[in-house]
Design a protein around this motif. Sequence first.
Motif, short mmCIF file in Angstrom:
data_model
loop_
_atom_site.label_atom_id
_atom_site.label_comp_id
_atom_site.label_asym_id
_atom_site.label_seq_id
_atom_site.Cartn_x
_atom_site.Cartn_y
_atom_site.Cartn_z
N VAL A 124 121.57 50.68 31.39
CA VAL A 124 120.81 51.16 30.24
C VAL A 124 119.60 50.25 29.99
CG1 VAL A 124 120.90 51.46 27.72
CG2 VAL A 124 122.73 52.35 29.16
N LEU A 125 119.77 48.95 30.13
CA LEU A 125 118.66 48.03 29.98
C LEU A 125 117.61 48.27 31.05
CD1 LEU A 125 120.04 45.03 28.39
CD2 LEU A 125 117.74 44.79 29.20
N TYR A 126 118.05 48.55 32.27
CA TYR A 126 117.12 48.86 33.36
C TYR A 126 116.32 50.12 33.05
CZ TYR A 126 115.61 50.54 37.93
OH TYR A 126 114.87 51.03 38.97
N LEU A 127 117.00 51.17 32.59
CA LEU A 127 116.31 52.41 32.24
C LEU A 127 115.33 52.21 31.09
CD1 LEU A 127 119.14 55.10 32.53
CD2 LEU A 127 117.27 54.62 34.12
N CYS A 128 115.73 51.44 30.09
CA CYS A 128 114.83 51.17 28.96
C CYS A 128 113.60 50.39 29.40
CB CYS A 128 115.57 50.42 27.86
SG CYS A 128 116.79 51.42 27.00
N GLU A 138 131.71 47.71 31.61
CA GLU A 138 130.85 47.68 30.43
C GLU A 138 129.53 46.97 30.73
OE1 GLU A 138 134.02 46.45 30.33
OE2 GLU A 138 135.01 48.17 29.38
N ARG A 139 129.61 45.85 31.43
CA ARG A 139 128.39 45.12 31.78
C ARG A 139 127.51 45.94 32.72
NH1 ARG A 139 130.80 39.10 32.71
NH2 ARG A 139 131.26 38.71 30.53
N ALA A 140 128.12 46.69 33.60
CA ALA A 140 127.34 47.53 34.49
C ALA A 140 126.61 48.62 33.71
CB ALA A 140 128.24 48.15 35.55
N ILE A 141 127.27 49.19 32.74
CA ILE A 141 126.64 50.23 31.91
C ILE A 141 125.51 49.62 31.09
CG2 ILE A 141 127.02 51.81 29.98
CD1 ILE A 141 129.86 52.24 31.15
N TYR A 142 125.77 48.48 30.45
CA TYR A 142 124.72 47.82 29.67
C TYR A 142 123.52 47.45 30.55
CZ TYR A 142 128.11 47.24 25.90
OH TYR A 142 129.02 47.46 24.91
#
Length: 129
Positions: free
Chosen positions: A24-28, A17-21
């Motif tokens: 997504v934060l990196y992409l944003c 979950e932390r990897a996904i978050y």
Amino acid sequence: MLLLGEMSNINPAPTPERAIYGFVLYLCSIFVFVLYVIWVFVPESWLHSIGLTYWPQKYWAVAIPVYLSVCFVFAQVFFFAFNLWNAPPLDTIKTFTDPHVRPACPMDSMPAADDIPINEINRHLYLDR
């Protein structure tokens, strides 16, 4: 609010979950940076020609980073001054220690900050040698 039983589940280890978050934060952040660069460097006539008409003034492209930098510097100066303001003087009763405090370690080792008496710290930091 965390309950006592839930506090034992807090773990800093990586999870999916932390990897996904994080991804997504990196992409944003990349997306926001690309929008910022487009806003700053592309002339407004080009942006209007493709239908993008609602953009802030270019003044804010420089003003916001400058304001953030000044706030960061101000925060550093403020916290330094706040710590100096709240430091007790050398002759106050707050700097007295009990006999159970260990003396400072030899020069070749790293002492623990909580074991050094406050009067010794003040003597090293604020008194002339």
